[in-house]
Design a protein around this motif. Structure first.
Motif, PDB file in Angstrom:
ATOM      1  N   ALA A 102       7.197  39.271 -10.064  1.00 57.66           N
ATOM      2  CA  ALA A 102       6.187  38.208 -10.497  1.00 57.66           C
ATOM      3  C   ALA A 102       6.173  37.397  -9.279  1.00 57.66           C
ATOM      4  N   GLY A 103       7.149  37.176  -8.595  1.00 54.01           N
ATOM      5  CA  GLY A 103       7.006  36.454  -7.351  1.00 54.01           C
ATOM      6  C   GLY A 103       6.314  36.989  -6.296  1.00 54.01           C
ATOM      7  N   LYS A 104       6.523  38.420  -6.067  1.00 52.32           N
ATOM      8  CA  LYS A 104       5.786  39.119  -5.018  1.00 52.32           C
ATOM      9  C   LYS A 104       4.479  39.129  -5.037  1.00 52.32           C
ATOM     10  N   LYS A 105       3.746  39.157  -6.229  1.00 51.70           N
ATOM     11  CA  LYS A 105       2.296  38.773  -6.785  1.00 51.70           C
ATOM     12  C   LYS A 105       1.989  37.572  -5.878  1.00 51.70           C
ATOM     13  N   TYR A 106       2.715  36.652  -5.746  1.00 56.40           N
ATOM     14  CA  TYR A 106       2.074  35.590  -5.319  1.00 56.40           C
ATOM     15  C   TYR A 106       2.794  35.300  -3.944  1.00 56.40           C
ATOM     16  N   GLY A 107       3.267  36.056  -3.375  1.00 56.73           N
ATOM     17  CA  GLY A 107       3.679  36.029  -2.010  1.00 56.73           C
ATOM     18  C   GLY A 107       5.109  35.564  -1.753  1.00 56.73           C
ATOM     19  N   ASN A 127      21.820  14.224 -10.916  1.00 60.39           N
ATOM     20  CA  ASN A 127      21.251  14.180 -12.340  1.00 60.39           C
ATOM     21  C   ASN A 127      19.987  13.717 -12.305  1.00 60.39           C
ATOM     22  N   ASN A 128      19.105  14.260 -11.429  1.00 58.59           N
ATOM     23  CA  ASN A 128      17.697  13.890 -11.221  1.00 58.59           C
ATOM     24  C   ASN A 128      16.951  14.928 -11.994  1.00 58.59           C
ATOM     25  N   HIS A 129      16.359  14.825 -13.222  1.00 55.08           N
ATOM     26  CA  HIS A 129      15.765  15.531 -14.131  1.00 55.08           C
ATOM     27  C   HIS A 129      14.397  15.525 -14.121  1.00 55.08           C
ATOM     28  N   LEU A 130      13.631  16.615 -13.777  1.00 52.86           N
ATOM     29  CA  LEU A 130      12.265  16.590 -13.168  1.00 52.86           C
ATOM     30  C   LEU A 130      11.529  17.753 -14.218  1.00 52.86           C
ATOM     31  N   THR A 131      10.170  17.648 -14.521  1.00 52.09           N
ATOM     32  CA  THR A 131       9.334  18.449 -15.203  1.00 52.09           C
ATOM     33  C   THR A 131       9.038  19.466 -13.963  1.00 52.09           C
ATOM     34  N   ARG A 132       8.539  20.694 -14.738  1.00 50.71           N
ATOM     35  CA  ARG A 132       8.283  21.662 -13.735  1.00 50.71           C
ATOM     36  C   ARG A 132       6.890  21.297 -12.622  1.00 50.71           C
ATOM     37  N   ASP A 133       5.989  20.507 -13.229  1.00 50.64           N
ATOM     38  CA  ASP A 133       4.954  20.027 -12.574  1.00 50.64           C
ATOM     39  C   ASP A 133       5.444  19.257 -11.534  1.00 50.64           C
ATOM     40  N   GLU A 134       6.249  18.284 -11.488  1.00 50.87           N
ATOM     41  CA  GLU A 134       6.940  17.422 -10.645  1.00 50.87           C
ATOM     42  C   GLU A 134       7.532  18.270  -9.564  1.00 50.87           C
ATOM     43  N   ILE A 135       8.341  19.184  -9.940  1.00 46.36           N
ATOM     44  CA  ILE A 135       9.103  20.025  -9.027  1.00 46.36           C
ATOM     45  C   ILE A 135       7.894  20.878  -8.245  1.00 46.36           C
ATOM     46  N   ALA A 147      -1.405  29.645  -9.784  1.00 49.89           N
ATOM     47  CA  ALA A 147       0.050  28.780  -9.524  1.00 49.89           C
ATOM     48  C   ALA A 147       0.884  28.799 -10.594  1.00 49.89           C
ATOM     49  N   ASP A 148       0.347  28.609 -11.938  1.00 43.99           N
ATOM     50  CA  ASP A 148       1.078  28.380 -13.063  1.00 43.99           C
ATOM     51  C   ASP A 148       2.085  29.688 -13.172  1.00 43.99           C
ATOM     52  N   PHE A 149       1.638  30.926 -13.027  1.00 46.19           N
ATOM     53  CA  PHE A 149       2.422  32.067 -13.110  1.00 46.19           C
ATOM     54  C   PHE A 149       3.646  32.033 -12.008  1.00 46.19           C
ATOM     55  N   LEU A 150       3.015  31.357 -10.702  1.00 46.30           N
ATOM     56  CA  LEU A 150       4.057  31.460  -9.707  1.00 46.30           C
ATOM     57  C   LEU A 150       5.186  30.519  -9.925  1.00 46.30           C
ATOM     58  N   SER A 151       4.841  29.195 -10.402  1.00 50.59           N
ATOM     59  CA  SER A 151       5.587  28.268 -10.763  1.00 50.59           C
ATOM     60  C   SER A 151       6.656  28.849 -11.811  1.00 50.59           C
ATOM     61  N   MET A 156      12.115  30.455 -13.222  1.00 54.18           N
ATOM     62  CA  MET A 156      12.876  31.516 -14.066  1.00 54.18           C
ATOM     63  C   MET A 156      13.834  31.819 -13.024  1.00 54.18           C
ATOM     64  N   ASN A 157      13.663  32.132 -11.688  1.00 52.45           N
ATOM     65  CA  ASN A 157      14.446  32.758 -10.736  1.00 52.45           C
ATOM     66  C   ASN A 157      15.585  31.735 -10.597  1.00 52.45           C
ATOM     67  N   ALA A 158      15.513  30.419 -10.545  1.00 53.57           N
ATOM     68  CA  ALA A 158      16.387  29.563 -10.454  1.00 53.57           C
ATOM     69  C   ALA A 158      17.455  29.257 -11.520  1.00 53.57           C
ATOM     70  N   GLU A 159      16.579  29.625 -12.646  1.00 47.34           N
ATOM     71  CA  GLU A 159      17.467  29.618 -13.791  1.00 47.34           C
ATOM     72  C   GLU A 159      18.452  30.824 -13.739  1.00 47.34           C
ATOM     73  N   LEU A 160      18.097  31.998 -13.495  1.00 48.13           N
ATOM     74  CA  LEU A 160      18.819  33.280 -13.583  1.00 48.13           C
ATOM     75  C   LEU A 160      19.805  33.235 -12.248  1.00 48.13           C
ATOM     76  N   ASP A 161      19.675  32.547 -11.388  1.00 53.02           N
ATOM     77  CA  ASP A 161      20.597  32.145 -10.364  1.00 53.02           C
ATOM     78  C   ASP A 161      21.624  31.315 -10.556  1.00 53.02           C
ATOM     79  N   GLY A 162      21.590  30.801 -11.978  1.00 51.23           N
ATOM     80  CA  GLY A 162      22.581  29.794 -12.470  1.00 51.23           C
ATOM     81  C   GLY A 162      22.399  28.181 -11.564  1.00 51.23           C
ATOM     82  N   LEU A 163      21.169  28.289 -10.990  1.00 53.15           N
ATOM     83  CA  LEU A 163      21.156  27.011 -10.309  1.00 53.15           C
ATOM     84  C   LEU A 163      20.516  25.917 -11.369  1.00 53.15           C
ATOM     85  N   VAL A 164      19.611  26.163 -12.243  1.00 51.12           N
ATOM     86  CA  VAL A 164      18.952  25.039 -13.073  1.00 51.12           C
ATOM     87  C   VAL A 164      18.933  25.671 -14.609  1.00 51.12           C
ATOM     88  N   CYS A 165      18.999  24.529 -15.505  1.00 48.49           N
ATOM     89  CA  CYS A 165      18.611  24.707 -16.857  1.00 48.49           C
ATOM     90  C   CYS A 165      17.826  23.834 -17.437  1.00 48.49           C
TER      91      CYS A 165
END
Length: 357
Positions: A102-107, A127-135, A147-151, A156-165
Motif C-alpha cells: 500500500a505504501g509503495k503505491k504512494y511513493g 504520552n502525547n496522544h494525537l489523532t491521525r489527522d494531527e499526525i 492521502a487517506d490511504f497513504l496515512s 498501520m506500519n507503525a502499529e505493526l512495528d510495535g511503535l504505536v497503538c
C-alpha cells in the motif's frame, strides 16, 4: 456430533452462553483477538460476554488494559495488553506485506516508512496522544482522498512495528500513542513456532470446535503453516468429524451436551461468525447474504439457540436507543416478545432505555 451441537459449543467456548464475572480485559484475553473496525459495535462484542457497561469497557481501552490495533489481518482488532507484544511478533511480518504494498503505491518504500516512524515517535513521545489527522499534518501530508490511504498505511506500519497503538479517545476521535509508553515490553520473546502454537491453542480454546481452515482464516497464516502447527500440538487436541470435515478442540475443553435455550443480539463483525472460514454451523446458506456481504461487511445478528435468525440495527437518540429488527422468516408477535428479552442485556450495557420498532 451435528452442526447444531457445533454451534452450541461455540457459544460456550466464546463465553456467550453463561453469565460470567470476567472483566473486559479477561474476555479479550480469552478470545485472543477480537475484530474491531466498527469501534462502537466492537465494544458490545466484549459487553455481550460479560456484565461490564459500555463506559467500563471504554475505560479499559483508554487505560490500555485493552489495545486496539491492526494485527492478524489488515484490520482493527482488540488485543489484551498482556498479549500485544508476542502477538505482534507472530503476526506483524505477514501483515506488513500489505502495508508495504500500500505504501509503495504512494511513493513510500521501506526507507520512507521508517523515516515516518522516526518522526511519529518524536511527535508522540511523553504520552502525547494525537489523532491521525494531527499526525499527518505534522508529517506534511495533506488531507485528500488518496492521502487517506497513504496515512492509513503509514499508521498501520507503525502499529505493526510495535511503535504505536491506540491512545485515549479524544471525544469521539481515535488517537495514537507510543505502545511502550502504554504497555511495558516483556523481557523474553517466543520463537515463531512457539508463538503460532500459542495462538492456535488460544483460538481452539476460545472458538472451537473449529477447522484448520477456520484457524488459517482467523490468524492469517497459510494452511500449510497451520497444518504443521496442528501436527506439533496434536497431543493437546481432540477431533470431531462431520461430513468429512475435521473440527478440532483442546483436549481440556468440555463438549458435553449442555444445551439450553438462548437468545443473543450480537454486534456487527462478531467473532461468532467472522472468525470462521465457513459459517454453515451457525447460519443457513440461504440466509447468509442477509447477514454478511461477499466483500466482508457483517451486520449485527440475532441468534436463537446458536442459530442466526435475523439482523438488527440500533439508532442512538437523545434519551433512548431505537432497535429495528429484520427476521429471516415470518415471526409471530408473541414469539417476538420472547426474543426481544434477549436485548435487555444491551439496555443494561448502554445504560439507557431501548425502544423496539
Amino acid at each position: 456430533m451435528t452442526y447444531q451441537e457445533i454451534s452450541h459449543h461455540r457459544l460456550v467456548s466464546q463465553k456467550l452462553l453463561e453469565a460470567n464475572a470476567n472483566s473486559p480485559q479477561e474476555i479479550v484475553t480469552h478470545l485472543g483477538a477480537m475484530q474491531a473496525q466498527d469501534y462502537s459495535m466492537a465494544k458490545w462484542a466484549i459487553g455481550s460476554r460479560c456484565d461490564a457497561t459500555e463506559a467500563a469497557i471504554e475505560e479499559a481501552i483508554n487505560s490500555a488494559q485493552i489495545i486496539r490495533t491492526h494485527i492478524l489481518r489488515p484490520t482493527w482488532h482488540f488485543v489484551s495488553a498482556d498479549d500485544i507484544y508476542w502477538m505482534l511478533d507472530v503476526s506483524a511480518p505477514q501483515v506488513k506485506r500489505f502495508t508495504a504494498s500500500a505504501g509503495k503505491k504512494y511513493g513510500y518504500d521501506t526507507k520512507k516508512l521508517n523515516q515516518a516512524n522516526s518522526k511519529i515517535e518524536k511527535l508522540l513521545a511523553g504520552n502525547n496522544h494525537l489523532t491521525r489527522d494531527e499526525i499527518m499534518q505534522e508529517l506534511g501530508i495533506k488531507k485528500t482522498s488518496s492521502a487517506d490511504f497513504l496515512s492509513a498505511a503509514i499508521m498501520m506500519n507503525a502499529e505493526l512495528d510495535g511503535l504505536v497503538c491506540n491512545g485515549r479517545m479524544k471525544g469521539k476521535q481515535i488517537t495514537y500513542a507510543l505502545l511502550e509508553e502504554r504497555v511495558s515490553k516483556p523481557k523474553s520473546k517466543l520463537t515463531r513456532e512457539e508463538g503460532i502454537a500459542k495462538l492456535a491453542l488460544r483460538y481452539l480454546e476460545s472458538h472451537g470446535p473449529a477447522t484448520l481452515l477456520d484457524f488459517s482464516w482467523w490468524s492469517g497464516f497459510p494452511p500449510t503453516t497451520c497444518k504443521n502447527i496442528f501436527n506439533a500440538i496434536e497431543l493437546q487436541l481432540n477431533s470431531i468429524e462431520i461430513n468429512g470435515q475435521i473440527y478440532w478442540i483442546k483436549t481440556d475443553s468440555s463438549v458435553k451436551n449442555n444445551f439450553r435455550e438462548s437468545v443473543h443480539f450480537l454486534p456487527a463483525f462478531d467473532e461468532i461468525l467472522i472468525s470462521y472460514k465457513t459459517r454453515e454451523a451457525s447460519i443457513l446458506l440461504e440466509h447468509q447474504s442477509r447477514a454478511f456481504t461477499n466483500n466482508g461487511i457483517f451486520k449485527p445478528i440475532i441468534l436463537e439457540n446458536s442459530k442466526v435468525i435475523g439482523t438488527w440495527k440500533r439508532t442512538i437518540k437523545k434519551d433512548y436507543a431505537k432497535i429495528e429488527t429484520d427476521f429471516f422468516n415470518e415471526t409471530e408477535t408473541h414469539k417476538k416478545a420472547i426474543l426481544f428479552e434477549g436485548i435487555r442485556a444491551f439496555e443494561n450495557y448502554l445504560g439507557t432505555k431501548i425502544v423496539i420498532e
